[in-house]
Design a protein around this motif. Structure first.
Motif, PDB file in Angstrom:
ATOM      1  N   THR A 110       0.837  -1.202   0.000  1.00  0.00           N
ATOM      2  CA  THR A 110       0.000   0.000   0.000  1.00  0.00           C
ATOM      3  C   THR A 110       0.871   1.252   0.000  1.00  0.00           C
ATOM      4  O   THR A 110       0.569   2.228  -0.703  1.00  0.00           O
ATOM      5  CB  THR A 110      -0.935  -0.001   1.229  1.00  0.00           C
ATOM      6  OG1 THR A 110      -1.682  -1.216   1.236  1.00  0.00           O
ATOM      7  CG2 THR A 110      -1.878   1.176   1.201  1.00  0.00           C
ATOM      8  N   LYS A 113       2.319   1.889  -3.488  1.00  0.00           N
ATOM      9  CA  LYS A 113       1.284   2.408  -4.387  1.00  0.00           C
ATOM     10  C   LYS A 113       0.933   3.855  -4.051  1.00  0.00           C
ATOM     11  O   LYS A 113       0.655   4.652  -4.950  1.00  0.00           O
ATOM     12  CB  LYS A 113       0.035   1.526  -4.331  1.00  0.00           C
ATOM     13  CG  LYS A 113       0.215   0.213  -5.024  1.00  0.00           C
ATOM     14  CD  LYS A 113      -1.050  -0.595  -4.944  1.00  0.00           C
ATOM     15  CE  LYS A 113      -1.387  -1.099  -6.311  1.00  0.00           C
ATOM     16  NZ  LYS A 113      -2.659  -1.776  -6.374  1.00  0.00           N
ATOM     17  N   HIS A 116       3.869   6.083  -5.301  1.00  0.00           N
ATOM     18  CA  HIS A 116       4.003   6.078  -6.760  1.00  0.00           C
ATOM     19  C   HIS A 116       2.631   5.889  -7.403  1.00  0.00           C
ATOM     20  O   HIS A 116       2.224   4.767  -7.691  1.00  0.00           O
ATOM     21  CB  HIS A 116       4.950   4.958  -7.198  1.00  0.00           C
ATOM     22  CG  HIS A 116       6.309   5.059  -6.587  1.00  0.00           C
ATOM     23  ND1 HIS A 116       7.261   5.922  -7.051  1.00  0.00           N
ATOM     24  CD2 HIS A 116       6.865   4.403  -5.529  1.00  0.00           C
ATOM     25  CE1 HIS A 116       8.348   5.801  -6.323  1.00  0.00           C
ATOM     26  NE2 HIS A 116       8.132   4.898  -5.384  1.00  0.00           N
ATOM     27  N   LEU A 119       1.776   3.498 -10.273  1.00  0.00           N
ATOM     28  CA  LEU A 119       1.747   2.051 -10.026  1.00  0.00           C
ATOM     29  C   LEU A 119       0.440   1.580  -9.399  1.00  0.00           C
ATOM     30  O   LEU A 119       0.314   0.411  -9.050  1.00  0.00           O
ATOM     31  CB  LEU A 119       2.913   1.656  -9.107  1.00  0.00           C
ATOM     32  CG  LEU A 119       4.321   2.040  -9.550  1.00  0.00           C
ATOM     33  CD1 LEU A 119       5.323   1.662  -8.470  1.00  0.00           C
ATOM     34  CD2 LEU A 119       4.675   1.410 -10.880  1.00  0.00           C
ATOM     35  N   LYS A 120      -0.526   2.470  -9.265  1.00  0.00           N
ATOM     36  CA  LYS A 120      -1.743   2.145  -8.510  1.00  0.00           C
ATOM     37  C   LYS A 120      -2.538   0.978  -9.082  1.00  0.00           C
ATOM     38  O   LYS A 120      -3.219   0.290  -8.347  1.00  0.00           O
ATOM     39  CB  LYS A 120      -2.623   3.382  -8.373  1.00  0.00           C
ATOM     40  CG  LYS A 120      -3.253   3.839  -9.663  1.00  0.00           C
ATOM     41  CD  LYS A 120      -4.134   5.032  -9.460  1.00  0.00           C
ATOM     42  CE  LYS A 120      -4.716   5.432 -10.804  1.00  0.00           C
ATOM     43  NZ  LYS A 120      -5.570   6.557 -10.736  1.00  0.00           N
ATOM     44  N   ASP A 121      -2.452   0.728 -10.384  1.00  0.00           N
ATOM     45  CA  ASP A 121      -3.228  -0.352 -10.997  1.00  0.00           C
ATOM     46  C   ASP A 121      -2.459  -1.664 -11.105  1.00  0.00           C
ATOM     47  O   ASP A 121      -2.979  -2.644 -11.638  1.00  0.00           O
ATOM     48  CB  ASP A 121      -3.690   0.076 -12.400  1.00  0.00           C
ATOM     49  CG  ASP A 121      -4.652   1.252 -12.348  1.00  0.00           C
ATOM     50  OD1 ASP A 121      -5.390   1.371 -11.343  1.00  0.00           O
ATOM     51  OD2 ASP A 121      -4.654   2.067 -13.298  1.00  0.00           O
ATOM     52  N   THR A 123      -0.523  -5.124  -9.839  1.00  0.00           N
ATOM     53  CA  THR A 123      -0.604  -6.136  -8.790  1.00  0.00           C
ATOM     54  C   THR A 123       0.789  -6.369  -8.205  1.00  0.00           C
ATOM     55  O   THR A 123       1.791  -5.871  -8.735  1.00  0.00           O
ATOM     56  CB  THR A 123      -1.125  -7.466  -9.370  1.00  0.00           C
ATOM     57  OG1 THR A 123      -0.166  -7.951 -10.313  1.00  0.00           O
ATOM     58  CG2 THR A 123      -2.485  -7.296 -10.042  1.00  0.00           C
ATOM     59  N   LYS A 124       0.841  -7.143  -7.128  1.00  0.00           N
ATOM     60  CA  LYS A 124       2.126  -7.465  -6.510  1.00  0.00           C
ATOM     61  C   LYS A 124       3.046  -8.170  -7.512  1.00  0.00           C
ATOM     62  O   LYS A 124       4.236  -7.873  -7.598  1.00  0.00           O
ATOM     63  CB  LYS A 124       1.935  -8.353  -5.273  1.00  0.00           C
ATOM     64  CG  LYS A 124       1.386  -7.645  -4.079  1.00  0.00           C
ATOM     65  CD  LYS A 124       1.264  -8.598  -2.896  1.00  0.00           C
ATOM     66  CE  LYS A 124       0.593  -7.906  -1.726  1.00  0.00           C
ATOM     67  NZ  LYS A 124       0.455  -8.802  -0.561  1.00  0.00           N
ATOM     68  N   LEU A 127       4.424  -5.730 -10.015  1.00  0.00           N
ATOM     69  CA  LEU A 127       5.476  -4.907  -9.402  1.00  0.00           C
ATOM     70  C   LEU A 127       6.766  -5.709  -9.223  1.00  0.00           C
ATOM     71  O   LEU A 127       7.857  -5.188  -9.470  1.00  0.00           O
ATOM     72  CB  LEU A 127       5.012  -4.356  -8.052  1.00  0.00           C
ATOM     73  CG  LEU A 127       4.034  -3.188  -8.094  1.00  0.00           C
ATOM     74  CD1 LEU A 127       3.582  -2.823  -6.688  1.00  0.00           C
ATOM     75  CD2 LEU A 127       4.671  -1.984  -8.760  1.00  0.00           C
TER      76      LEU A 127
END
Length: 180
Positions: A110, A113, A116, A119-121, A123-124, A127
């Protein structure tokens, strides 16, 4: 001198942690460049009796000997990181596994995200894949060589300039060697 650096760096890799050995390698390169530059200027004026020398001539001579060392040092760095050491791979794996472990925690995920928004959309897994690609791109033998070349060239220029200024400004003031 680059051969001396390589031997010292191999010994340091055996006796120190990766980060400490890397710092030792960087600082020893800087020290060797500094010594070489001051020796170049010193011997130029020690052996010189008649010919006048300009500031730019002194700078050029200092840079010439420093850049010869830089070329040798880059070859030694390529040999060390390419054949004699697995430091690049170790650092790469460490950074990837550290990031992967940290992102598994929901609070860290969290936080990343939030810091940055681009990078909000993601997934782990996305990333982790992006991080792995970035680490593989930037922690490599190629980047080590390019970074070393740029840093050593800059250090050579800065210390050459400094050595010539010091030598011409202070050391020649009291000598009988003509300066222009």
């Amino acid at each position: 001198m680059a051969g001396m650096w390589l031997i010292a760096r191999v010994i340091a890799a055996q006796l120190m942690t990766i980060e400490n050995a890397k710092n030792f390698g960087v600082l020893s390169n800087v020290l060797l460049i500094l010594i070489l530059i001051f020796l170049t200027v010193f011997y130029k004026y020690k052996l010189k009796t008649v010919e006048k020398s300009t500031f730019l001539d002194d700078l050029k001579d200092s840079m010439k000997s420093a850049m010869k060392y830089v070329i040798g040092a880059i070859a030694a760095i390529a040999l060390f990181y390419g054949l004699l050491s697995n430091d690049v791979e170790t650092i790469r794996n460490s950074r990837i596994s550290t990031f992967n472990a940290e992102i598994q925690d929901d609070a860290n995920f969290t936080k990343i995200k939030a810091e940055h928004p681009e990078l909000k959309d993601m997934t782990k897994e996305q990333l982790m894949q992006t991080n792995q690609e970035n680490v593989e791109r930037y922690v490599s033998l190629h980047m080590q060589i390019i970074g070393s070349l740029l840093a050593l060239t800059f250090v050579s220029f800065a210390y050459s300039l400094l050595a010539v200024v010091i030598w011409r400004g202070f050391m020649l003031r009291n000598s009988n060697i003509p300066k222009t």
